[in-house]
Design a protein around this motif. Structure first.
Motif, mmCIF file in Angstrom:
data_model
loop_
_atom_site.group_PDB
_atom_site.id
_atom_site.type_symbol
_atom_site.label_atom_id
_atom_site.label_comp_id
_atom_site.label_asym_id
_atom_site.label_seq_id
_atom_site.Cartn_x
_atom_site.Cartn_y
_atom_site.Cartn_z
ATOM 1 N N ILE A 42 6.675 -28.582 6.229
ATOM 2 C CA ILE A 42 5.940 -28.223 5.012
ATOM 3 C C ILE A 42 4.493 -28.687 5.108
ATOM 4 C CG2 ILE A 42 5.731 -28.711 2.532
ATOM 5 C CD1 ILE A 42 8.878 -28.817 2.542
ATOM 6 N N GLU A 43 4.280 -29.921 5.544
ATOM 7 C CA GLU A 43 2.924 -30.456 5.674
ATOM 8 C C GLU A 43 2.109 -29.655 6.685
ATOM 9 O OE1 GLU A 43 3.529 -34.574 6.577
ATOM 10 O OE2 GLU A 43 4.221 -35.028 4.531
ATOM 11 N N ARG A 44 2.739 -29.276 7.800
ATOM 12 C CA ARG A 44 2.042 -28.477 8.808
ATOM 13 C C ARG A 44 1.659 -27.111 8.235
ATOM 14 N NH1 ARG A 44 5.639 -28.878 12.840
ATOM 15 N NH2 ARG A 44 6.540 -26.828 12.517
ATOM 16 N N HIS A 45 2.563 -26.518 7.467
ATOM 17 C CA HIS A 45 2.302 -25.229 6.830
ATOM 18 C C HIS A 45 1.134 -25.352 5.844
ATOM 19 C CE1 HIS A 45 3.217 -21.323 5.043
ATOM 20 N NE2 HIS A 45 3.101 -21.900 3.865
ATOM 21 N N GLU A 46 1.161 -26.401 5.009
ATOM 22 C CA GLU A 46 0.087 -26.606 4.033
ATOM 23 C C GLU A 46 -1.246 -26.847 4.725
ATOM 24 O OE1 GLU A 46 1.740 -29.787 1.744
ATOM 25 O OE2 GLU A 46 2.848 -28.425 0.430
ATOM 26 N N TYR A 47 -1.239 -27.625 5.818
ATOM 27 C CA TYR A 47 -2.471 -27.912 6.542
ATOM 28 C C TYR A 47 -3.022 -26.638 7.175
ATOM 29 C CZ TYR A 47 -5.859 -30.208 9.541
ATOM 30 O OH TYR A 47 -7.029 -30.593 10.152
ATOM 31 N N HIS A 49 -2.750 -23.618 6.036
ATOM 32 C CA HIS A 49 -3.403 -22.846 4.979
ATOM 33 C C HIS A 49 -4.703 -23.510 4.523
ATOM 34 C CE1 HIS A 49 -0.624 -19.569 4.484
ATOM 35 N NE2 HIS A 49 0.354 -20.429 4.713
ATOM 36 N N PHE A 50 -4.735 -24.833 4.509
ATOM 37 C CA PHE A 50 -5.961 -25.552 4.179
ATOM 38 C C PHE A 50 -7.064 -25.172 5.176
ATOM 39 C CE2 PHE A 50 -8.555 -29.272 5.373
ATOM 40 C CZ PHE A 50 -9.264 -29.448 4.198
ATOM 41 N N LEU A 51 -6.737 -25.180 6.475
ATOM 42 C CA LEU A 51 -7.728 -24.831 7.495
ATOM 43 C C LEU A 51 -8.161 -23.378 7.378
ATOM 44 C CD1 LEU A 51 -6.435 -26.653 10.705
ATOM 45 C CD2 LEU A 51 -8.356 -27.280 9.241
ATOM 46 N N GLU A 52 -7.203 -22.490 7.114
ATOM 47 C CA GLU A 52 -7.558 -21.081 6.954
ATOM 48 C C GLU A 52 -8.525 -20.897 5.792
ATOM 49 O OE1 GLU A 52 -3.736 -19.225 6.548
ATOM 50 O OE2 GLU A 52 -3.391 -19.180 8.718
#
Length: 84
Positions: A42-47, A49-52
């Motif tokens: 989940i954290e990797r997914h959120e990160y 999207h944050f970078l995108e």
């Protein structure tokens, strides 16, 4: 954990056995390891999207002329590094 649920997955016996064995050698429950893996996912997914979002924002800034040339940025940060 106030709200708990059961999560069932299908996987190969060899994978389950190897996973369980490793969890046991680390004195962890399979459930705890799975919770940790899910949280990391989940954290990797959120990160991601944050970078995108950051890249999209940066590209919009560039398109709107709100950026500075690379050489100017290098000079600014060189000055900042020298002050430190």
């Amino acid at each position: 954990m106030p709200n708990q649920t059961t999560f069932t997955i299908k996987l190969e016996t060899e994978l389950k056995d190897a996973f369980t064995k490793i969890a046991e050698t680390e004195h962890c429950s399979v459930s705890q390891v799975m919770r940790d893996l899910m949280q990391q996912y989940i954290e990797r997914h959120e990160y991601k999207h944050f970078l995108e979002d950051k890249v999209t924002s940066a590209r919009a800034s560039i398109a709107n002329g709100q950026s500075i040339p690379h050489q100017d940025a290098k000079a600014i940060f060189k000055t900042r590094r020298e002050k430190v």
